[in-house]
Design a protein around this motif. Structure first.
Motif: not given
Ligand SMILES: Nc1ncnc2c1ncn2[C@@H]1O[C@H](COP(=O)(O)OP(=O)(O)O)[C@@H](O)[C@H]1O
Ligand SMILES: [Mg+2]
Lengths: 287, 265
Positions: A137, B194-195, B198, B201-202
């Protein structure tokens, strides 16, 4: 590496399983020879993804049969299919989970007990060594997509099934994907790629299968389909730029790949009008 | 599973604000109710609200609500029943505080009603309809985004978890058939989930920003004033629904008026 043939026989599939459900596949039959490079085209909702999911046993057909080599997919689980089929998901950038990119790519070969040498090779082919130590990520979504592809290439499967592998990629990234896939195909691996990206299809595939509304509506040589503007527009597609140029100039031989078009352009004698021939002379004189 | 469930019930068809008003009334009402009987009525009301959502949604509202409430009930009864003030009454072999039982009933009923109403609203409010309604209502982008991403975070994580598990299977992971085995396989995925959420969403914020949806942007094509986004297909509101929402407000105010009056009296 020997490739696997694919045989899809009169397959039907509906989501939900009850009444009033979406029938995604309404009797699809398809034969792909070992080592063939096939593009699966068609508008959104045509059933392309559904068909590919049946090939890896993520879904079971309601009727009909699916074979990969001599395996009837109905009797296999997805983790067994992994020995033969490498499947890159449509939203491949969301499927990574390991702590580093190298770890993620190594997951498949490790599960299958295959040599780790494929991992380095796949990272190298897709130019991912520089990011291999990063967290998945920490790289942008197109890179994650390449990582997912590398993870599947590293498994060295005999059949590659790719669902929109170039969506969101830039030109250079797409070229890396094409090169990697063609290298596998040259080694005998069968490639089946769902795509809306005709420039990619032109570079990769020899045969195009077009789906629409749960059925196959076209099945012909890529070189043939690319020049059939009407057939393409029926499924909301346009010839790639290279083919547009070739059509406009009436290039001989119906070139499809960019390199073929360039080659055909070299053979053209620029005599259409005085201006263009003068330009050509100047160009050749100055070089 | 918790989250939106597609359907055609009256709650699905209602304007999102009406559904939210109903859930909000249960929430506010819960704190106005101080006696077991009142709270019993509230729970009945919440159950009626949940029932309006129809059978399919009950599975993602009533079931998890009961599962969530059950341990709380047990805890409340043990705490207040055993430690509550005298006098005590016999419940089978144990002696429990009568006042403690009443307190447990009130607190447990409140929690049950609130959770049930909240999960029902979640199950019957399509996030895109809420976004449309808020856009049509001229709400600022930031608020819309916050609310809609909160509403959809669970289903999106669930989807992503399913996707990762499927992809792992296709790379040779053998998943046991039992739900427990699946749950175990999810353990190591918590962090990537979770990552991933996130990162998503970013990326969404970036994409929306790029399209000029950010509320920081002032002015616009029309000349003057903040750029107003247009809702594509706002959910239909009706006079009846507006009346219902006002009536709920009056009802809640009345409940509080009653509560404070009886506290003084
Ligand atoms: N998980 C699902 N549940 C219900 N319907 C689905 C699901 N996935 C796809 N469909 C429906 O099945 C049809 C074919 O979808 P899909 O195979 O994804 O098409 P394509 O990949 O060609 O866009 C569409 O009508 C789609 O809405
Ligand atoms: Mg698809």
């Amino acid at each position: 590496m020997t490739g696997y043939a694919v045989r899809v026989e009169a397959v039907r599939f509906a989501y939900g399983g009850g009444e009033g459900d979406v029938e995604a596949l309404k009797g699809v039959s398809l034969d792909v020879a070992a080592g063939e490079r096939v593009a699966l085209l068609g508008p959104n909702g045509a059933g392309k993804t559904t068909l590919t999911r049946l090939l890896v046993a993520l879904r079971r057909p309601a009727a009909g049969r699916v074979l990969v080599g001599d395996w009837d997919v109905a009797t296999r689980r997805p983790d067994e299919m992994a020995r033969r089929v490498g499947y890159v998901f449509q939203h491949a950038d969301q499927q990574l989970f390991a702590r580093t990119i190298a770890d993620d790519v190594a997951f498949g070969p490790r599960r299958l007990g295959r040599p780790a040498s494929g991992v380095a090779a796949a990272l190298d082919e897709l130019e991912l060594e520089a990011v291999a130590g990063l967290h998945p990520y920490d790289v942008p979504p197109p890179t994650r997509k390449l990582v997912a592809l590398a993870g599947v290439l590293a498994m060295e499967p005999g059949l590659l099934v790719l669902d929109e592998p170039t969506a969101g990629l830039d030109r250079r990234e797409r070229e890396r994907v094409v090169a990697a896939l063609r290298r596998r195909a040259d080694a005998g691996v069968t490639v089946l790629a769902v795509s809306h990206d005709l420039a990619f299809v032109a570079e990769l595939a020899e045969r195009a299968v077009v789906m629409r509304d749960g059925r196959i509506v076209e099945d012909r040589a890529v070189g043939d389909l690319m020049y059939d503007r009407a057939a393409l527009s029926r499924v909301g597609l346009k010839p790639p730029t290279t083919v547009e140029i070739s059509m406009a100039l009436g290039l001989a031989g119906g070139p499809v790949r960019a390199a073929e078009v360039v080659e055909a352009l070299r053979g053209v004698r620029w005599t259409q009008n005085a201006e263009s021939s003068r330009d050509a002379e100047q160009a050749s004189g100055s070089s | 599973m918790i989250g939106y469930v597609a359907g055609r019930s009256i709650l699905h068809r209602a304007h999102p604000y009406t559904t939210l008003a109903l859930a909000g009334a249960v929430l506010l009402g819960a704190f106005a109710m101080t006696r077991p009987l009142q709270v019993g009525l509230l729970v009945l009301g919440a159950a009626g609200f949940a029932a309006l959502g129809g059978g399919a949604t009950l599975r993602s509202s009533a079931k998890p609500a009961l599962l969530l409430a059950l341990p709380i009930w047990v805890l409340l009864f043990v705490l207040h029943g055993l430690l509550g003030p005298e006098p005590r009454v016999f419940f089978g072999p144990v002696r429990l505080s009568a006042a403690g039982i009443a307190t447990a009933l009130v607190l447990g009923g409140r929690v049950t009603a609130i959770v049930l109403a909240f999960l029902t609203a979640l199950a019957t409010t399509a996030p895109h309809r809420l976004v449309e309604a808020m856009t049509a209502g001229g709400q600022p982008f930031g608020r819309i985004f916050l609310l809609s991403s909160t509403l959809t975070v669970l289903p999106r994580m669930r989807e992503r978890a399913a996707l990762i598990l499927e992809a792992q299977q296709c790379r040779g992971l053998r998943l046991g058939g039992s739900p427990l085995a699946r749950l175990k396989a999810l353990g190591p995925l918590a962090l990537p989930l979770v990552l991933g959420a996130l990162a998503e969403v970013d990326e969404q914020v970036l994409a929306l920003d790029a399209r000029g949806a950010g509320d920081r942007r002032e002015g616009g094509e029309g000349g003057g004033g903040a750029a107003r986004r247009t809702a594509l297909d706002p959910p239909r509101d009706s006079t009846a629904q507006r009346v219902v929402r006002w009536a709920l407000l009056v009802l809640v105010l009345a409940a509080y008026a009653w509560k404070f009056r009886s506290m003084r009296g």
